[in-house]
Write a protein that holds these residues in place. Structure first.
Motif, PDB file in Angstrom:
ATOM      1  N   GLY A  59       0.807  -1.216   0.000  1.00 25.36           N
ATOM      2  CA  GLY A  59       0.000   0.000   0.000  1.00 25.36           C
ATOM      3  C   GLY A  59       0.838   1.263   0.000  1.00 25.36           C
ATOM      4  N   HIS A  60       2.088   1.157   0.473  1.00 21.71           N
ATOM      5  CA  HIS A  60       2.994   2.290   0.359  1.00 21.71           C
ATOM      6  C   HIS A  60       3.302   2.500  -1.113  1.00 21.71           C
ATOM      7  N   LYS A  61       3.917   3.625  -1.428  1.00 22.76           N
ATOM      8  CA  LYS A  61       4.230   3.959  -2.812  1.00 22.76           C
ATOM      9  C   LYS A  61       5.739   4.042  -3.001  1.00 22.76           C
ATOM     10  N   LEU A  62       6.186   3.532  -4.140  1.00 21.95           N
ATOM     11  CA  LEU A  62       7.572   3.709  -4.549  1.00 21.95           C
ATOM     12  C   LEU A  62       7.586   4.762  -5.645  1.00 21.95           C
ATOM     13  N   ILE A 122      10.457   5.536  -1.022  1.00 24.70           N
ATOM     14  CA  ILE A 122       9.275   4.800  -0.575  1.00 24.70           C
ATOM     15  C   ILE A 122       8.564   5.688   0.430  1.00 24.70           C
ATOM     16  N   VAL A 123       7.265   5.908   0.180  1.00 22.43           N
ATOM     17  CA  VAL A 123       6.517   6.817   1.032  1.00 22.43           C
ATOM     18  C   VAL A 123       5.189   6.174   1.464  1.00 22.43           C
ATOM     19  N   ASN A 124       4.728   6.634   2.621  1.00 23.07           N
ATOM     20  CA  ASN A 124       3.409   6.267   3.123  1.00 23.07           C
ATOM     21  C   ASN A 124       2.542   7.504   2.913  1.00 23.07           C
ATOM     22  N   GLU A 125       1.620   7.421   1.978  1.00 21.75           N
ATOM     23  CA  GLU A 125       0.784   8.593   1.657  1.00 21.75           C
ATOM     24  C   GLU A 125      -0.529   8.530   2.380  1.00 21.75           C
TER      25      GLU A 125
END
Length: 125
Positions: A59-62, A122-125
């Motif tokens: 579910g995180h985004k790269l 890598i981020v948690n949006e």
């Protein structure tokens, strides 16, 4: 990128092995820290070994530069290998079940060009 997101991991491509592009046709590529064994170096995009600020999760985004990919599943060694060796495989096939422990699975989209200085985040949006 949204302002309320939390960056969990950030890096840049430092060097590119002569055969690193080989796997792009198979919708995957390999990252390895600067200590990559000589016989693997040619197949990898080399990065610095850096820590993650939190646990990488589905579910995180790269982001590859400014192109976003959803993480669909994560092998159970990805976090450890990425932060100790800088070594993971990124596979862009949309798998929701991680088949290989050192592989980060991402949505099935075309992989952008990866060059020296390409940013990986890598981020948690």
């Amino acid at each position: 990128m949204p302002e309320n997101m939390k960056t969990i991991y950030e890096n840049k491509v430092k060097s590119i092995g002569s055969l690193a592009n080989t796997f792009l046709e198979e919708k995957m590529f390999i990252l390895f820290g600067t200590e990559a064994p000589q016989d693997l170096k040619d197949f990898c995009y080399n990065i610095d070994v850096v820590n993650a600020d939190g646990e990488i999760q589905a579910g995180h985004k790269l982001y590859i530069n400014n192109e976003k990919f959803e993480i669909t599943s994560i092998g159970n060694l990805v976090q450890r290998n990425l932060t100790t060796l800088g070594h993971i495989t990124l596979r862009f096939d949309g798998s929701t079940i991680p088949e290989l422990p050192g592989t980060l699975y991402l949505e099935n989209k075309e992989i952008p060009a990866i060059e020296l200085g390409t940013e990986l985040k890598i981020v948690n949006e």
